[in-house]
Scaffold this active site. Structure first.
Site, short mmCIF file in Angstrom:
data_model
loop_
_atom_site.label_atom_id
_atom_site.label_comp_id
_atom_site.label_asym_id
_atom_site.label_seq_id
_atom_site.Cartn_x
_atom_site.Cartn_y
_atom_site.Cartn_z
N SER A 18 47.40 29.66 37.81
CA SER A 18 46.95 28.70 38.83
C SER A 18 45.59 29.07 39.44
O SER A 18 44.98 28.24 40.11
CB SER A 18 48.01 28.56 39.91
OG SER A 18 48.30 29.83 40.43
N HIS A 31 59.91 44.95 29.55
CA HIS A 31 59.15 44.03 30.39
C HIS A 31 58.94 44.53 31.84
O HIS A 31 57.83 44.49 32.35
CB HIS A 31 59.88 42.67 30.42
CG HIS A 31 58.99 41.51 30.66
ND1 HIS A 31 59.21 40.26 30.12
CD2 HIS A 31 57.86 41.37 31.40
CE1 HIS A 31 58.27 39.43 30.51
NE2 HIS A 31 57.44 40.07 31.29
N TYR A 51 59.84 33.88 28.38
CA TYR A 51 58.88 32.80 28.56
C TYR A 51 59.51 31.48 28.13
O TYR A 51 59.39 31.03 27.00
CB TYR A 51 57.57 33.08 27.79
CG TYR A 51 56.81 34.27 28.32
CD1 TYR A 51 57.08 34.81 29.57
CD2 TYR A 51 55.79 34.87 27.57
CE1 TYR A 51 56.39 35.91 30.06
CE2 TYR A 51 55.10 35.97 28.05
CZ TYR A 51 55.41 36.49 29.30
OH TYR A 51 54.72 37.58 29.77
N SER A 88 47.58 38.67 33.24
CA SER A 88 46.86 37.78 34.18
C SER A 88 45.43 38.28 34.41
O SER A 88 45.00 38.44 35.55
CB SER A 88 47.61 37.61 35.51
OG SER A 88 48.80 36.91 35.34
N PRO A 89 44.68 38.52 33.33
CA PRO A 89 43.33 39.10 33.49
C PRO A 89 42.36 38.17 34.22
O PRO A 89 41.35 38.62 34.76
CB PRO A 89 42.88 39.33 32.04
CG PRO A 89 43.66 38.35 31.22
CD PRO A 89 45.00 38.26 31.92
N LEU A 90 42.68 36.87 34.23
CA LEU A 90 41.78 35.91 34.89
C LEU A 90 42.32 35.51 36.27
O LEU A 90 41.84 34.57 36.89
CB LEU A 90 41.60 34.67 34.00
CG LEU A 90 41.10 34.99 32.58
CD1 LEU A 90 41.07 33.73 31.71
CD2 LEU A 90 39.72 35.65 32.62
N GLY A 91 43.35 36.21 36.72
CA GLY A 91 43.90 35.95 38.04
C GLY A 91 45.18 35.12 38.01
O GLY A 91 45.71 34.77 39.06
#
Ligand SMILES: NC(=O)c1ccc[n+]([C@@H]2O[C@H](COP(=O)([O-])OP(=O)(O)OC[C@H]3O[C@@H](n4cnc5c(N)ncnc54)[C@H](OP(=O)(O)O)[C@@H]3O)[C@@H](O)[C@H]2O)c1
Length: 287
Positions: free
Chosen positions: A214, A128, A53, A208-211
């Site tokens: 972006s 990863h 990251y 990415s639980p919220l999509g």
């Protein structure tokens, strides 16, 4: 905050994903530190990071350094905070992501993460992403050796199939504690891995639980049922999404990313949001 288990460690049911604070579009250090402090203030005790990251080639571990800095400056007791990092992905600095799952690389990566996090042993180290050029058994076998040597306290895998979860559990001699796969209303295909984790008693960390960075803001407009339930509770559709995941299994510990204090404060409250059975079923079918 309500607690969940990852191996032998208790963590708040909602974690913090560190990626938005270190890749494209990242905020300045001050806002990132305030975001991590807001998470800790809200009872978050799992922070997900990775050596990959970062943005530029010469700043490997940017996010790990940031987290270590924020933990040191918070002022509270951070001994119960689990920093979960990962190795096996690289960013050459041209915007791409590459993989190296070789034992040599993973060993070097762990040494770098230990230094940046300023610890003797990493609380949770996750492989990863599988490297097609390296046998999976060699990559996961390195995690087993690192566990035996005490460099990492617990081992997890990421972006794994059902077969790879079973294989990793065998290689690690039953010591696999977590699987981190993509899972959200927009991305449901990790459901078999989630179910296997539930069956085996392994933590499942939806990424990415919220999509994703972006698309997280559009969640309510893309998924009307989540918006309806959110309106009924007077909360955000993002919070409802995380509560729905928590209700799927006691093993689920979502790690929503954030680059603003407000986002993680809102997400953290999902741990206390109870959905009715009827709402859960509607969301589960609608997602
Ligand atoms: N293992 C892997 O291969 C892998 C891959 C991708 C990600 N991950 C991990 O999973 C974590 C989460 O994934 P992600 O960051 O890609 O995507 P995400 O969690 O789906 O979305 C992140 C975005 O959601 C916004 N957000 C968070 N909570 C919100 C809320 N309550 N209301 C409205 N917006 C909210 C944040 O906005 P602001 O930025 O404005 O705060 C943030 O940028 C990452 O940070 C990383 O640790 C792992």
């Amino acid at each position: 905050m309500k607690q969940r288990s990852i191996g032998t460690t208790q963590v708040g049911a909602i974690g913090l994903g560190g990626m938005p604070m270190s890749i494209e579009g990242r905020p300045d250090t001050d806002r990132s530190v305030r975001t991590i402090h807001a998470a800790l203030d809200a009872g978050v005790t799992l922070i997900d990071t990775a050596d990959a990251y970062h943005l530029h080639a010469d700043e490997v571990g940017h996010n790990e350094t940031l987290i270590a800095q924020a933990l040191a400056s918070w002022g509270g007791d951070t001994s119960g905070v689990l920093v979960a990092t990962k190795g096996g992905h690289l960013r050459p600095g041209d915007g791409t992501w590459t993989v190296d799952g070789s034992p040599t690389h993973l060993r070097e990566a762990v040494e770098g993460s230990l230094k940046r996090l300023g610890v003797d042993a990493i609380g949770l180290y996750q492989f990863h992403r599988p490297d097609p050029k390296v046998p999976y058994a060699d990559s996961v076998g390195t995690l087993r050796d690192l566990l035996d040597e005490g460099k990492i306290r617990q081992a997890g895998i990421s972006n794994a199939t059902v077969d790879q979860i079973r294989q990793a559990q065998e290689i690690l001699g039953g010591r696999l504690v977590s699987v981190q796969n993509q899972f959200s209303p927009a991305f449901r295909s990790s459901e078999p891995e989630l179910e296997l984790c539930d069956e085996l008693g392994i933590a499942f960390l939806p990424w990415s639980p919220l999509g994703g960075i972006s698309r997280a803001a559009e969640l309510g407009t893309r998924f009307a049922e989540f918006d309806r339930v959110a309106e009924a509770h007077g909360v955000s559709p993002q919070r409802v999404t995380l509560a729905w995941m928590l209700a799927k299994s006691e093993r689920v510990v979502p790690i929503p990313g954030a680059s603003r204090p407000e986002s993680i404060r809102d997400s953290a409250q999902a741990a206390e949001l109870t959905l009715t059975d009827e709402e859960f079923t509607r969301l589960d079918r609608a997602a």
